[in-house]
Design an enzyme around this catalytic site. Structure first.
Site, PDB file in Angstrom:
ATOM      1  N   ASN A 232      24.987  40.864  38.730  1.00  0.00           N
ATOM      2  CA  ASN A 232      26.334  40.325  38.963  1.00  0.00           C
ATOM      3  C   ASN A 232      27.171  40.147  37.689  1.00  0.00           C
ATOM      4  O   ASN A 232      28.390  39.986  37.761  1.00  0.00           O
ATOM      5  CB  ASN A 232      26.277  38.993  39.726  1.00  0.00           C
ATOM      6  CG  ASN A 232      25.965  39.166  41.200  1.00  0.00           C
ATOM      7  OD1 ASN A 232      25.443  38.255  41.850  1.00  0.00           O
ATOM      8  ND2 ASN A 232      26.269  40.332  41.773  1.00  0.00           N
TER       9      ASN A 232
ATOM     10  N   ASP B  90      26.167  37.305  51.442  1.00  0.00           N
ATOM     11  CA  ASP B  90      26.967  38.492  51.133  1.00  0.00           C
ATOM     12  C   ASP B  90      28.251  38.527  51.963  1.00  0.00           C
ATOM     13  O   ASP B  90      28.263  38.088  53.116  1.00  0.00           O
ATOM     14  CB  ASP B  90      26.111  39.730  51.432  1.00  0.00           C
ATOM     15  CG  ASP B  90      26.530  40.908  50.579  1.00  0.00           C
ATOM     16  OD1 ASP B  90      27.516  40.794  49.821  1.00  0.00           O
ATOM     17  OD2 ASP B  90      25.869  41.953  50.677  1.00  0.00           O
TER      18      ASP B  90
HETATM   19  C1  FPP Z   1      28.268  37.815  47.432  1.00  0.00           C
HETATM   20  O1  FPP Z   1      29.459  38.190  48.062  1.00  0.00           O
HETATM   21  C2  FPP Z   1      28.380  36.470  46.860  1.00  0.00           C
HETATM   22  C3  FPP Z   1      28.174  36.131  45.547  1.00  0.00           C
HETATM   23  C4  FPP Z   1      27.746  37.085  44.522  1.00  0.00           C
HETATM   24  C5  FPP Z   1      28.368  34.742  45.079  1.00  0.00           C
HETATM   25  C6  FPP Z   1      27.750  33.703  45.947  1.00  0.00           C
HETATM   26  C7  FPP Z   1      28.100  32.362  45.487  1.00  0.00           C
HETATM   27  C8  FPP Z   1      28.512  31.371  46.293  1.00  0.00           C
HETATM   28  C9  FPP Z   1      28.631  31.485  47.763  1.00  0.00           C
HETATM   29  C10 FPP Z   1      28.825  30.057  45.713  1.00  0.00           C
HETATM   30  C11 FPP Z   1      27.632  29.183  45.974  1.00  0.00           C
HETATM   31  C12 FPP Z   1      27.602  28.029  45.137  1.00  0.00           C
HETATM   32  C13 FPP Z   1      26.445  27.439  44.687  1.00  0.00           C
HETATM   33  C14 FPP Z   1      26.501  26.163  43.940  1.00  0.00           C
HETATM   34  C15 FPP Z   1      25.121  28.013  44.866  1.00  0.00           C
HETATM   35  P1  FPP Z   1      30.288  39.388  47.448  1.00  0.00           P
HETATM   36  O2  FPP Z   1      31.213  38.839  46.414  1.00  0.00           O
HETATM   37  O3  FPP Z   1      29.346  40.427  46.951  1.00  0.00           O
HETATM   38  O4  FPP Z   1      31.100  39.895  48.680  1.00  0.00           O
HETATM   39  P2  FPP Z   1      31.518  41.413  48.962  1.00  0.00           P
HETATM   40  O5  FPP Z   1      30.240  42.177  49.168  1.00  0.00           O
HETATM   41  O6  FPP Z   1      32.330  41.310  50.203  1.00  0.00           O
HETATM   42  O7  FPP Z   1      32.301  41.882  47.768  1.00  0.00           O
END
Ligand code: FPP
Length: 253
Positions: free
Chosen positions: A75, A27
């Site tokens: 998501n 996160d």
């Molecule tokens: C949450 O941070 C992250 C995600 C929903 C996406 C996670 C994906 C990756 C790290 C890429 C990984 C790649 C593979 C191949 C598994 P957020 O966007 O919710 O952050 P925020 O809470 O600050 O908005």
């Protein structure tokens, strides 16, 4: 276990008390990017690098399984550009990293309702699971379009169908049987869950499987979660008294 094999393990960590399976809720990618004046997708790109590094670290230190929550059933509600970017990122990464992961003996699994993903991504995922299925180095599971309640409901449905067809008696339904119908069947449950960015929720991730997992929360945004941060999480984990509902003397008796 041969400690020589894991010579890179920091001296203050006890090889014999490492978690066998670590789960991560990655996160804070968006906030990491915005705090640097970058678009949110830059956070996901950096987050993917962090995950790759963590996988390598787990392997170096002798941890047998890593499960990452990459995309939840919720998501899809993000802006379409971000969803499209994430799908493309998963596909590109798989394409780019598969050969190397295979060489490093990584067994890859994807869990979740993969049928809703772009067809080309599904094909890549299936290929990577088949190609790496016999690898013994580390089991790397990525949850994509995953929701735990959905997974449990799906397991119930499958069990109900067996009863309906007369292949099973209702009295035979027990925890072991339900587990056999989860995506994670035959995978030992996580010992440690790490969630970054200061959020302290499970967000519908592995609810059944983490009944006894230790939870570790840190304010660090996922893209900054490096080896040193993981080391801290493991030190914290090793300070816990895991009783699984029993009293200590029963466990050590
Ligand atoms: C949450 O941070 C992250 C995600 C929903 C996406 C996670 C994906 C990756 C790290 C890429 C990984 C790649 C593979 C191949 C598994 P957020 O966007 O919710 O952050 P925020 O809470 O600050 O908005």
């Amino acid at each position: 276990m041969n400690s020589q094999l894991y010579s890179k393990l920091p001296a203050d960590l006890d090889l014999l008390r490492l978690p066998q399976h670590v789960a991560v809720i990655m996160d804070g990618n968006g906030r990491w990017a915005t705090s640097r004046g970058l678009p949110r997708i830059a956070g996901h790109r950096q987050g993917a690098r962090t995950l790759k590094e963590l996988l390598r670290c787990c392997k170096d230190w002798g941890i047998k399984a890593l499960t990452a929550y990459a995309f939840s059933t919720e998501n899809w509600q993000r802006p379409i550009e971000e969803v499209d970017f994430l799908m493309l990122l998963f596909e590109r990464l798989l394409h780019r990293e598969l050969a190397q992961m295979h060489r490093e003996e990584v067994r890859i699994s994807f869990i979740g309702d993969l049928s809703a993903l772009p067809k080309s991504l599904q094909t890549q995922m299936e290929r990577s699971m088949t190609q790496t299925s016999n690898n013994q180095g580390i089991h790397f599971t990525v949850a994509v379009n995953y929701g735990s309640r959905n997974e449990i409901a799906r397991a119930c449905r499958q069990v109900a169908e067996l009863v309906q067809r007369g292949e099973l008696n209702a009295e035979e339904v027990n925890e072991k049987l339900v587990e056999q119908h989860l995506y994670t069947t035959s995978t030992p449950e996580p010992d440690l869950l790490i969630r970054t960015s200061g959020e302290m929720r499970l967000s519908n991730f592995l609810l059944w499987q983490m009944a006894y997992a230790e939870m570790y929360f840190t304010d660090i945004f996922w893209p900054d979660f490096d080896r040193a941060a993981f080391h801290q999480a493991l030190l914290n984990y090793q300070g816990r008294d895991r009783r699984f509902g029993q009293v200590k003397s029963t466990l050590s008796a």
